[in-house]
Write a protein that holds these residues in place. Structure first.
Motif, PDB file in Angstrom:
ATOM      1  N   HIS A  21       0.831  -1.209   0.000  1.00 55.50           N
ATOM      2  CA  HIS A  21       0.000   0.000   0.000  1.00 55.50           C
ATOM      3  C   HIS A  21       0.867   1.261   0.000  1.00 55.50           C
ATOM      4  CE1 HIS A  21      -2.430   3.153   2.093  1.00 55.50           C
ATOM      5  NE2 HIS A  21      -3.293   2.781   1.171  1.00 55.50           N
ATOM      6  N   GLU A  22       1.882   1.290   0.847  1.00 52.23           N
ATOM      7  CA  GLU A  22       2.747   2.468   0.966  1.00 52.23           C
ATOM      8  C   GLU A  22       3.569   2.694  -0.298  1.00 52.23           C
ATOM      9  OE1 GLU A  22       4.687   5.612   3.450  1.00 52.23           O
ATOM     10  OE2 GLU A  22       2.781   4.512   3.546  1.00 52.23           O
ATOM     11  N   ALA A  24       2.923   1.652  -3.310  1.00 51.01           N
ATOM     12  CA  ALA A  24       2.056   1.998  -4.439  1.00 51.01           C
ATOM     13  C   ALA A  24       1.613   3.449  -4.370  1.00 51.01           C
ATOM     14  CB  ALA A  24       0.831   1.072  -4.455  1.00 51.01           C
ATOM     15  N   GLN A  25       1.359   3.930  -3.158  1.00 48.07           N
ATOM     16  CA  GLN A  25       0.870   5.292  -2.995  1.00 48.07           C
ATOM     17  C   GLN A  25       1.977   6.341  -3.136  1.00 48.07           C
ATOM     18  OE1 GLN A  25      -2.426   6.387  -2.381  1.00 48.07           O
ATOM     19  NE2 GLN A  25      -2.878   4.280  -3.003  1.00 48.07           N
ATOM     20  N   LEU A  26       3.160   6.049  -2.595  1.00 43.60           N
ATOM     21  CA  LEU A  26       4.193   7.077  -2.485  1.00 43.60           C
ATOM     22  C   LEU A  26       5.482   6.758  -3.236  1.00 43.60           C
ATOM     23  CD1 LEU A  26       3.751   7.889   1.312  1.00 43.60           C
ATOM     24  CD2 LEU A  26       2.939   9.233  -0.622  1.00 43.60           C
ATOM     25  N   ALA A  31       8.426   6.297   0.632  1.00 42.30           N
ATOM     26  CA  ALA A  31       7.763   5.371   1.555  1.00 42.30           C
ATOM     27  C   ALA A  31       8.409   5.444   2.936  1.00 42.30           C
ATOM     28  CB  ALA A  31       7.841   3.948   1.020  1.00 42.30           C
ATOM     29  N   ASP A 115      -1.938  -2.522  -6.790  1.00 44.18           N
ATOM     30  CA  ASP A 115      -0.841  -1.974  -6.002  1.00 44.18           C
ATOM     31  C   ASP A 115       0.502  -2.336  -6.632  1.00 44.18           C
ATOM     32  OD1 ASP A 115      -1.201  -4.665  -5.452  1.00 44.18           O
ATOM     33  OD2 ASP A 115      -1.069  -4.475  -3.276  1.00 44.18           O
ATOM     34  N   ASP A 118       1.019  -0.430  -9.918  1.00 45.07           N
ATOM     35  CA  ASP A 118       1.479   0.944  -9.729  1.00 45.07           C
ATOM     36  C   ASP A 118       2.940   0.992  -9.301  1.00 45.07           C
ATOM     37  OD1 ASP A 118      -1.034   1.777 -10.423  1.00 45.07           O
ATOM     38  OD2 ASP A 118      -1.698   2.182  -8.371  1.00 45.07           O
ATOM     39  N   ASN A 122       5.656   2.903 -11.628  1.00 51.02           N
ATOM     40  CA  ASN A 122       6.126   4.186 -11.100  1.00 51.02           C
ATOM     41  C   ASN A 122       7.476   4.117 -10.400  1.00 51.02           C
ATOM     42  OD1 ASN A 122       3.710   5.401 -11.968  1.00 51.02           O
ATOM     43  ND2 ASN A 122       2.657   4.756 -10.099  1.00 51.02           N
TER      44      ASN A 122
END
Length: 221
Positions: A21-22, A24-26, A31, A115, A118, A122
């Motif tokens: 989750h971390e 994928a988001q940042l 992270a 996730d 991404d 990225n």
């Protein structure tokens, strides 16, 4: 108190889920291990004990998916290499439908884990991601050399494909997958897009350049 194996595995899986989750988001660089541990309801000491640090946790997030993808490619390649040249590229193992099925399996695996999708898209500069794409490119190029390379066809009437073209084609296939993953497509839409891409490749005449006989004939595909 020392954790049981089951308890340690539970913490490990929570850290992998929180890390996915971390990351994928940042992204990898931004992270935070503290946030990951807070989401996983454990301490940074546990993370370092189980993974050694951010890098190994990142690899552990990716490996179940990337390992599966490499296995899918290996099975597809083994099936193609088991086919006989007596029927040339008319053998069903070499068909566009079979190639489409294999690419669709790769697409579905990554699309099914947004996730990880991404993270792969990225964080291309991260060694684990770069190594994965390099490994895929090497597998594709090696397979093409084994299937239609000049050495593979040395005992046939056909010239075959040089190493540069094998390498170029491997990256074309990777670029097609990346292009699909950057667009919000369901399975059927992705399948149609894959088929359209392969058909465009055929109609462009690239396959006519691949395996030219010594007498100028083309190995049918």
């Amino acid at each position: 108190m020392r954790r049981t194996h089951e308890e340690s595995e539970g913490v490990r899986q929570r850290l992998i889920a929180a890390g996915a989750h971390e990351f994928a988001q940042l992204g990898y660089e931004r992270a935070s291990l503290r946030r990951i541990c807070a989401e996983a309801r454990t301490s940074t000491g546990s993370l370092y004990s189980l993974f050694g640090g951010k890098g190994q946790l990142f690899r552990s997030v990716l490996e179940p998916v990337t390992g599966h993808l490499l296995a899918v490619l290996a099975r597809h390649h083994a099936m193609e290499l088991s086919a006989s040249w007596t029927s040339g590229l008319d053998d069903p193992a070499y068909s566009v439908a079979e190639d489409t099925r294999a690419v669709a399996a790769v697409y579905d695996t990554i699309a099914g884990r947004p996730d990880v999708r991404d993270i792969l898209l990225n964080n291309r500069e991260q060694p684990s991601v770069r190594d994965f794409f390099d490994q895929v490119a090497d597998m594709l190029a090696t397979h093409m050399r084994s299937l239609v390379g000049r050495e593979a066809l040395r005992e046939t009437p056909y010239v075959g494909v040089d190493d540069y073209l094998c390498h170029w084609m491997s990256h074309q296939q990777i670029d097609m997958i990346i292009h699909l993953l950057t667009h919000p497509l369901d399975h059927e839409e992705a399948l149609r897009e894959i088929e359209r891409n392969y058909q465009a490749l055929i109609e462009s005449g690239i396959f006519l350049l691949l395996i030219v006989g010594l007498d100028g004939s083309i190995l049918a595909c």
